[in-house]
Design a protein around this motif. Structure first.
Motif, PDB file in Angstrom:
ATOM      1  N   ILE A  47      58.320 -16.743  -5.864  1.00 30.99           N
ATOM      2  CA  ILE A  47      57.299 -15.735  -5.584  1.00 30.99           C
ATOM      3  C   ILE A  47      57.904 -14.355  -5.794  1.00 30.99           C
ATOM      4  O   ILE A  47      58.948 -14.032  -5.212  1.00 30.99           O
ATOM      5  N   GLU A  48      57.244 -13.556  -6.637  1.00 31.71           N
ATOM      6  CA  GLU A  48      57.718 -12.210  -6.951  1.00 31.71           C
ATOM      7  C   GLU A  48      56.540 -11.250  -6.983  1.00 31.71           C
ATOM      8  O   GLU A  48      55.390 -11.662  -6.936  1.00 31.71           O
ATOM      9  N   PHE A  67      55.179 -14.155 -18.509  1.00 29.37           N
ATOM     10  CA  PHE A  67      54.013 -15.002 -18.708  1.00 29.37           C
ATOM     11  C   PHE A  67      54.426 -16.352 -19.259  1.00 29.37           C
ATOM     12  O   PHE A  67      55.406 -16.458 -19.991  1.00 29.37           O
ATOM     13  N   GLY A  68      53.668 -17.360 -18.911  1.00 28.97           N
ATOM     14  CA  GLY A  68      53.921 -18.700 -19.417  1.00 28.97           C
ATOM     15  C   GLY A  68      52.966 -19.681 -18.772  1.00 28.97           C
ATOM     16  O   GLY A  68      52.303 -19.370 -17.778  1.00 28.97           O
ATOM     17  N   GLU A  69      52.892 -20.855 -19.321  1.00 27.51           N
ATOM     18  CA  GLU A  69      51.967 -21.884 -18.816  1.00 27.51           C
ATOM     19  C   GLU A  69      52.252 -22.269 -17.372  1.00 27.51           C
ATOM     20  O   GLU A  69      51.356 -22.687 -16.656  1.00 27.51           O
ATOM     21  N   ARG A  70      53.493 -22.122 -16.937  1.00 23.75           N
ATOM     22  CA  ARG A  70      53.875 -22.535 -15.584  1.00 23.75           C
ATOM     23  C   ARG A  70      54.016 -21.347 -14.628  1.00 23.75           C
ATOM     24  O   ARG A  70      54.596 -21.462 -13.561  1.00 23.75           O
ATOM     25  N   ILE A  71      53.481 -20.185 -15.065  1.00 19.38           N
ATOM     26  CA  ILE A  71      53.544 -18.966 -14.250  1.00 19.38           C
ATOM     27  C   ILE A  71      52.125 -18.499 -13.948  1.00 19.38           C
ATOM     28  O   ILE A  71      51.313 -18.329 -14.850  1.00 19.38           O
ATOM     29  N   LEU A  72      51.839 -18.298 -12.669  1.00 18.70           N
ATOM     30  CA  LEU A  72      50.548 -17.786 -12.215  1.00 18.70           C
ATOM     31  C   LEU A  72      50.703 -16.306 -11.902  1.00 18.70           C
ATOM     32  O   LEU A  72      51.600 -15.917 -11.151  1.00 18.70           O
ATOM     33  N   ASP A 118      55.431 -23.042 -11.469  1.00 12.72           N
ATOM     34  CA  ASP A 118      56.791 -22.898 -10.946  1.00 12.72           C
ATOM     35  C   ASP A 118      57.000 -21.518 -10.327  1.00 12.72           C
ATOM     36  O   ASP A 118      57.899 -21.333  -9.516  1.00 12.72           O
ATOM     37  N   LYS A 119      56.185 -20.557 -10.759  1.00 16.11           N
ATOM     38  CA  LYS A 119      56.359 -19.173 -10.323  1.00 16.11           C
ATOM     39  C   LYS A 119      54.996 -18.521 -10.127  1.00 16.11           C
ATOM     40  O   LYS A 119      54.052 -18.809 -10.857  1.00 16.11           O
ATOM     41  N   LEU A 120      54.922 -17.631  -9.152  1.00 14.54           N
ATOM     42  CA  LEU A 120      53.735 -16.819  -8.903  1.00 14.54           C
ATOM     43  C   LEU A 120      54.172 -15.364  -8.846  1.00 14.54           C
ATOM     44  O   LEU A 120      55.115 -15.040  -8.122  1.00 14.54           O
ATOM     45  N   ILE A 121      53.499 -14.513  -9.617  1.00  9.93           N
ATOM     46  CA  ILE A 121      53.813 -13.083  -9.626  1.00  9.93           C
ATOM     47  C   ILE A 121      52.575 -12.308  -9.188  1.00  9.93           C
ATOM     48  O   ILE A 121      51.519 -12.437  -9.803  1.00  9.93           O
ATOM     49  N   PHE A 122      52.716 -11.539  -8.119  1.00  8.70           N
ATOM     50  CA  PHE A 122      51.662 -10.620  -7.705  1.00  8.70           C
ATOM     51  C   PHE A 122      51.860  -9.319  -8.475  1.00  8.70           C
ATOM     52  O   PHE A 122      52.967  -8.771  -8.479  1.00  8.70           O
ATOM     53  N   VAL A 123      50.805  -8.835  -9.102  1.00 13.27           N
ATOM     54  CA  VAL A 123      50.912  -7.603  -9.884  1.00 13.27           C
ATOM     55  C   VAL A 123      50.005  -6.538  -9.282  1.00 13.27           C
ATOM     56  O   VAL A 123      48.824  -6.768  -9.027  1.00 13.27           O
ATOM     57  N   SER A 124      50.591  -5.375  -9.051  1.00 10.78           N
ATOM     58  CA  SER A 124      49.843  -4.199  -8.601  1.00 10.78           C
ATOM     59  C   SER A 124      50.234  -3.051  -9.534  1.00 10.78           C
ATOM     60  O   SER A 124      51.033  -3.225 -10.447  1.00 10.78           O
ATOM     61  N   ASN A 125      49.696  -1.895  -9.287  1.00 13.03           N
ATOM     62  CA  ASN A 125      49.945  -0.780 -10.183  1.00 13.03           C
ATOM     63  C   ASN A 125      51.425  -0.397 -10.245  1.00 13.03           C
ATOM     64  O   ASN A 125      52.034  -0.393 -11.298  1.00 13.03           O
TER      65      ASN A 125
END
Length: 153
Positions: free
Chosen positions: A36-37, A77-82, A5-12
């Motif tokens: 998308i976040e 975080f969660g099962e439906r979050i990438l 349901d959600k995608l989070i791009f993580v950078s520093n």
């Protein structure tokens, strides 16, 4: 049923690569709706997108004005979050520091490629342009993977 349901791009710091990746993906076509976040691993206070990253995106017709950096949190975080990171070290740090971490991948790993996405911080405008081009290429491949996953679910 869609996989995420959600995608989070993580950078520093969530001021360059993460927001760039978020903005690029938002311009692509996905078969199903996806929130998308972008978030950062070290965000002491909200900051806007790096000026050089913003200039490169603006040259491509992408507006990121108003984006403020945000800290990655346990609730992200969660099962439906990438969660897709830019560097292997960020993935390791997430699994070490976040008890609820799940579905965390290096962006390149998720699309069956290798390598970190170099941080252009402190370099010239051309380096930010190269970072954008790399992200655009990788995210185009990511869209194919995400759309294929939707068709298989």
């Amino acid at each position: 049923m869609k996989r995420y349901d959600k995608l989070i791009f993580v950078s520093n710091s969530d001021t360059c690569r993460g927001p760039m990746a978020e903005a690029v993906l938002k311009k692509k076509f996905l078969l199903d709706e996806l929130v998308i976040e972008s978030k950062g691993l070290v965000v002491l206070f909200p900051e806007p997108v790096n000026q050089k990253a913003e200039a490169v995106l603006a040259a491509k017709g992408i507006n990121v004005k108003g984006h403020m950096s945000g800290q990655l949190e346990q609730g992200d975080f969660g099962e439906r979050i990438l969660v897709l990171v830019m560097e292997e070290s960020e993935k390791i740090k997430i699994y070490e520091e976040y008890d609820r971490a799940v579905n965390v991948y290096l962006l390149t790993e998720y699309i069956k490629e290798r390598g970190d996405i170099p941080n252009p911080l402190g370099k010239g405008l051309a380096d930010y342009g190269e970072c954008y081009e790399l992200l655009d290429d990788l995210i185009t491949k990511l869209v194919v993977v995400l759309n294929e996953e939707e068709l298989l679910c």
